[in-house]
Design a protein around this motif. Structure first.
Motif, short mmCIF file in Angstrom:
data_model
loop_
_atom_site.label_atom_id
_atom_site.label_comp_id
_atom_site.label_asym_id
_atom_site.label_seq_id
_atom_site.Cartn_x
_atom_site.Cartn_y
_atom_site.Cartn_z
N GLU A 231 0.83 -1.21 0.00
CA GLU A 231 0.00 0.00 0.00
C GLU A 231 0.87 1.25 0.00
O GLU A 231 0.58 2.22 -0.72
CB GLU A 231 -0.95 0.03 1.20
CG GLU A 231 -1.86 1.23 1.16
CD GLU A 231 -2.90 1.29 2.26
OE1 GLU A 231 -3.67 2.26 2.27
OE2 GLU A 231 -2.93 0.38 3.11
N PHE A 232 1.94 1.25 0.77
CA PHE A 232 2.85 2.39 0.81
C PHE A 232 3.42 2.67 -0.58
O PHE A 232 3.44 3.81 -1.04
CB PHE A 232 3.99 2.11 1.81
CG PHE A 232 5.08 3.14 1.80
CD1 PHE A 232 4.93 4.34 2.46
CD2 PHE A 232 6.26 2.89 1.12
CE1 PHE A 232 5.93 5.30 2.44
CE2 PHE A 232 7.28 3.83 1.10
CZ PHE A 232 7.11 5.04 1.75
N LEU A 233 3.87 1.62 -1.25
CA LEU A 233 4.46 1.79 -2.58
C LEU A 233 3.43 2.27 -3.60
O LEU A 233 3.72 3.12 -4.45
CB LEU A 233 5.08 0.47 -3.04
CG LEU A 233 6.29 0.01 -2.23
CD1 LEU A 233 6.68 -1.41 -2.60
CD2 LEU A 233 7.45 0.96 -2.40
N LEU A 234 2.20 1.75 -3.51
CA LEU A 234 1.15 2.20 -4.41
C LEU A 234 0.81 3.67 -4.17
O LEU A 234 0.64 4.44 -5.12
CB LEU A 234 -0.11 1.33 -4.25
CG LEU A 234 0.00 -0.08 -4.81
CD1 LEU A 234 -1.22 -0.90 -4.39
CD2 LEU A 234 0.14 -0.06 -6.32
N GLY B 153 0.89 12.29 -9.49
CA GLY B 153 -0.14 13.32 -9.32
C GLY B 153 -1.54 12.76 -9.33
O GLY B 153 -2.49 13.45 -9.67
N ARG B 154 -1.68 11.48 -8.95
CA ARG B 154 -2.99 10.81 -9.02
C ARG B 154 -3.52 10.37 -7.66
O ARG B 154 -4.55 9.71 -7.60
CB ARG B 154 -2.90 9.60 -9.94
CG ARG B 154 -2.65 9.99 -11.39
CD ARG B 154 -2.52 8.76 -12.26
NE ARG B 154 -2.46 9.11 -13.64
CZ ARG B 154 -3.50 9.08 -14.48
NH1 ARG B 154 -4.68 8.72 -14.05
NH2 ARG B 154 -3.36 9.42 -15.74
N LEU B 155 -2.84 10.72 -6.57
CA LEU B 155 -3.32 10.33 -5.25
C LEU B 155 -4.53 11.20 -4.91
O LEU B 155 -4.43 12.43 -4.87
CB LEU B 155 -2.23 10.50 -4.19
CG LEU B 155 -2.59 10.05 -2.78
CD1 LEU B 155 -2.83 8.54 -2.74
CD2 LEU B 155 -1.49 10.42 -1.80
N PRO B 156 -5.69 10.59 -4.66
CA PRO B 156 -6.88 11.39 -4.35
C PRO B 156 -6.70 12.17 -3.05
O PRO B 156 -6.11 11.67 -2.09
CB PRO B 156 -7.99 10.34 -4.19
CG PRO B 156 -7.46 9.08 -4.76
CD PRO B 156 -5.98 9.16 -4.68
N GLY B 157 -7.21 13.37 -3.03
CA GLY B 157 -7.11 14.21 -1.84
C GLY B 157 -7.89 13.65 -0.67
O GLY B 157 -7.57 13.94 0.48
N ASN B 158 -8.89 12.82 -0.95
CA ASN B 158 -9.71 12.27 0.13
C ASN B 158 -9.22 10.89 0.58
O ASN B 158 -9.91 10.21 1.34
CB ASN B 158 -11.18 12.21 -0.28
CG ASN B 158 -11.42 11.28 -1.46
OD1 ASN B 158 -10.49 10.88 -2.15
ND2 ASN B 158 -12.68 10.97 -1.71
N ALA B 159 -8.04 10.47 0.13
CA ALA B 159 -7.50 9.17 0.56
C ALA B 159 -7.14 9.25 2.04
O ALA B 159 -6.53 10.23 2.48
CB ALA B 159 -6.26 8.81 -0.26
N GLY B 160 -7.53 8.24 2.79
CA GLY B 160 -7.21 8.21 4.21
C GLY B 160 -5.71 8.12 4.43
O GLY B 160 -4.94 7.82 3.51
N ARG B 161 -5.31 8.38 5.65
CA ARG B 161 -3.89 8.32 5.99
C ARG B 161 -3.44 6.87 6.16
O ARG B 161 -4.23 6.00 6.51
CB ARG B 161 -3.62 9.06 7.30
CG ARG B 161 -3.93 10.54 7.18
CD ARG B 161 -3.60 11.22 8.48
NE ARG B 161 -2.82 12.40 8.13
CZ ARG B 161 -1.96 12.97 8.92
NH1 ARG B 161 -1.76 12.51 10.12
NH2 ARG B 161 -1.29 14.02 8.52
N MET B 162 -2.16 6.66 5.95
CA MET B 162 -1.57 5.35 6.20
C MET B 162 -1.49 5.13 7.71
O MET B 162 -1.31 6.08 8.46
CB MET B 162 -0.14 5.28 5.64
CG MET B 162 -0.04 5.13 4.15
SD MET B 162 -0.22 3.46 3.53
CE MET B 162 1.01 2.55 4.41
N ARG B 163 -1.58 3.90 8.10
CA ARG B 163 -1.39 3.57 9.51
C ARG B 163 0.09 3.71 9.83
O ARG B 163 0.94 3.56 8.97
CB ARG B 163 -1.85 2.16 9.78
CG ARG B 163 -3.33 2.01 9.56
CD ARG B 163 -3.77 0.58 9.75
NE ARG B 163 -5.19 0.49 9.47
CZ ARG B 163 -5.81 -0.63 9.28
NH1 ARG B 163 -5.18 -1.77 9.32
NH2 ARG B 163 -7.11 -0.64 9.02
N LYS B 164 0.40 3.97 11.11
CA LYS B 164 1.79 4.11 11.51
C LYS B 164 2.52 2.78 11.41
O LYS B 164 1.92 1.71 11.49
CB LYS B 164 1.88 4.62 12.95
CG LYS B 164 1.39 6.04 13.09
CD LYS B 164 1.58 6.52 14.50
CE LYS B 164 1.10 7.95 14.62
NZ LYS B 164 1.27 8.46 15.96
#
Length: 72
Positions: free
Chosen positions: A35-38, A46-57
């Motif tokens: 998921e981190f790499l994706l 420039g395709r990461l949606p602005g509403n994408a949730g945060r990654m877990r720590k």
């Protein structure tokens, strides 16, 4: 919390092993490393949606109070 999507992913075994080793070095699960790499690739393109949730720590999640009660 929003339910996370489940995806079946077929990988070359050598690629999986390399990602698993890298994930261990970064204290992430193999799934979290993918998921981190994706996310990184999406951001770079420039395709990461602005509403994408945060990654877990990284690392193990903290113990919750309910976990303590179950073990005693």
């Amino acid at each position: 919390m929003t339910e996370r999507k489940k995806v079946l992913l077929r990988l070359d075994p050598a690629v999986h092993d390399a990602i698993a080793r890298w994930a261990g070095d970064e204290l992430r699960s193999t799934n979290a490393q993918i998921e981190f790499l994706l996310r990184q690739a999406l951001a770079d393109a420039g395709r990461l949606p602005g509403n994408a949730g945060r990654m877990r720590k990284r690392g193990r999640p903290p113990k919750s109070d309910s976990d303590d009660e179950e073990t005693h």
